[in-house]
Design an enzyme around this catalytic site. Structure first.
Site, mmCIF file in Angstrom:
data_model
loop_
_atom_site.group_PDB
_atom_site.id
_atom_site.type_symbol
_atom_site.label_atom_id
_atom_site.label_comp_id
_atom_site.label_asym_id
_atom_site.label_seq_id
_atom_site.Cartn_x
_atom_site.Cartn_y
_atom_site.Cartn_z
ATOM 1 N N CYS A 1 51.444 39.762 33.218
ATOM 2 C CA CYS A 1 52.130 38.488 33.007
ATOM 3 C C CYS A 1 53.121 38.556 31.865
ATOM 4 C CB CYS A 1 51.115 37.384 32.733
ATOM 5 S SG CYS A 1 49.851 37.241 34.009
ATOM 6 N N THR B 1 45.929 30.834 37.831
ATOM 7 C CA THR B 1 46.722 30.022 36.904
ATOM 8 C C THR B 1 46.670 28.549 37.291
ATOM 9 O OG1 THR B 1 48.201 31.828 36.276
ATOM 10 C CG2 THR B 1 49.052 29.592 36.047
ATOM 11 N N ALA C 1 42.462 36.014 44.589
ATOM 12 C CA ALA C 1 42.125 37.022 45.590
ATOM 13 C C ALA C 1 42.761 38.377 45.319
ATOM 14 C CB ALA C 1 42.537 36.531 46.981
ATOM 15 N N GLN D 1 39.204 38.196 36.347
ATOM 16 C CA GLN D 1 38.886 39.629 36.301
ATOM 17 C C GLN D 1 37.416 39.902 36.620
ATOM 18 O OE1 GLN D 1 41.009 42.133 35.936
ATOM 19 N NE2 GLN D 1 42.821 40.906 35.451
#
Length: 382
Positions: A331, A72, A201, A180
């Site tokens: 999210c 993000t 990570a 992803q």
């Protein structure tokens, strides 16, 4: 009670070797990397080694890897600087991007008056390449294209080479959210026509709170967070050293075992799809998640043949049975608005039914999947 974790697209179990590396860092290398004494130099050396390791895996230069708190922040940093510092006047994206991109782009339209153009999707849920080309030809305004490589909800894989080629032909910058993708697919940024990437990570068995931005050399991107001169001036703040070495360890492990683990997880996905089809013949696979080659091997997104009343209880029932999955991206799993991705691609009929994302990892087994399939079949028959 059997517990089954199938929400790996949200976050993954941390590998044991990563935990050990992080524990060692927390215990032994506690100096501030900006300090000039030996304790600080030891930490700084390890950070720079991690940067070199990651750059080598991606075939990038170490100076092009900037550590962030995750995908993000990397997306925000790139998009904001592209507008503020690089003179981008129009962002071209799609309505099935991660909100880290969509919400940032929307905010930039209000703050800087730039144009936001969302290209339509084709019949399979992919950004329409012909429409993208038309958008790039539209005028001479400086443009940034932001399209994710692997969609986090439906698993569609973007033809990143084609998109990048179009961007270069028309002088546009190209950013891809690869959260992803990195750790699950091979990357060579010298061959891939991209200017900016974002990674996290915790999507490939590393720690949360750490990721990186790949920023092609001499791009002109400026920092989002100001203060000290850490990260070559790109990102102020004392580095999370233990997380950085955890990221390095997770990325090394991911790519050392990529082919073996990919084959194993792909087999799990195939097994799950076939089992679901047999147990629930009316099941529908959203986007390209039900395919073996055009959707990522790491997830399926299924529309289940349950009415609206049963749908309300489905996730609760699965949780009671020890099964972790997601109705969309993590999210927005607490949102009542539903998935913005599925709202774009599904018919009204399918939107009335519950859609669940199941995502896999090396730690899953066929016995796990048998438990999920049996639970869904039992729920359907109640």
């Amino acid at each position: 009670m059997k517990r089954v974790y199938l929400d790996n697209a949200a976050t993954t179990q941390v590998r044991e070797e990563v935990i050990e590396k992080m524990q060692e860092a927390l215990r032994d290398t506690y100096g501030n990397p900006s300090s000039t004494h030996g304790f600080g130099r030891s930490a700084k050396t390890a950070i720079e080694q991690a940067r070199k390791t990651i750059a080598k895996i991606l075939n990038a230069q170490p100076s092009e890897i900037i550590f962030t708190s995750g995908g993000t922040e990397a997306d925000n940093m790139i998009l904001r600087s592209a507008v503020k510092d690089l003179g981008v006047q129009r962002i071209i994206t799609s309505r099935i991007e991660h909100h880290a991109v969509l919400h940032t782009a929307e905010a930039l339209t209000e703050e800087y008056g730039i144009e936001l153009q969302c290209i339509p999707l084709d019949g399979e849920g992919n950004p329409d390449i012909e429409e993208l080309e038309a958008a790039l030809k539209q005028d001479d305004k400086k443009k940034l294209v932001s399209l994710m490589h692997v969609n986090n909800e439906i698993g569609n894989i973007l033809d990143i080479d084609k998109v990048g080629q179009l961007c270069r032909e028309h002088g546009a910058l190209f950013h891809s959210d690869t959260v992803q993708s990195i750790g699950h697919f091979h990357w060579d940024v010298q061959k891939a026509p991209v200017d900016f990437l974002a990674a996290a990570a915790h999507k490939f068995h590393g720690p949360k709170g750490i990721g990186f931005a790949y920023i092609r050399k001499n791009s002109g991107i400026q920092p989002l967070i100001l203060g000290g001169s850490q990260e070559r001036g790109y990102r102020a703040g004392t580095e999370a050293f233990h997380n950085i070495v955890g990221l390095e360890a997770a990325m090394v492990a991911a790519y050392e075992s990529l082919e073996e683990e990919r084959a194993y997880v792909a087999e799990l996905k195939h097994y799950f799809i076939e089992g679901l089809k047999k147990a629930l013949p009316e099941v529908h696979f959203n986007g390209l998640s039900g395919t073996a080659d055009r959707g990522t091997y790491t997830l399926v997104n299924v529309c289940l043949p349950f009415d609206e009343q049963k749908a309300l209880m489905l996730l609760f029932h699965l949780d009671l049975k020890g099964i972790a999955c997601s109705k969309g991206s993590a999210c927005q799993s607490g949102s009542n608005q539903g998935s913005h991705v599925l709202n774009e691609i599904l018919t009204e009929e399918h939107l009335k039914r519950p859609s669940i994302r199941f995502s896999f990892s090396k730690y899953n087994t066929k016995e796990d999947l048998d438990h999920v399939i049996a639970t869904l079949k039992e729920f359907a028959e109640e």
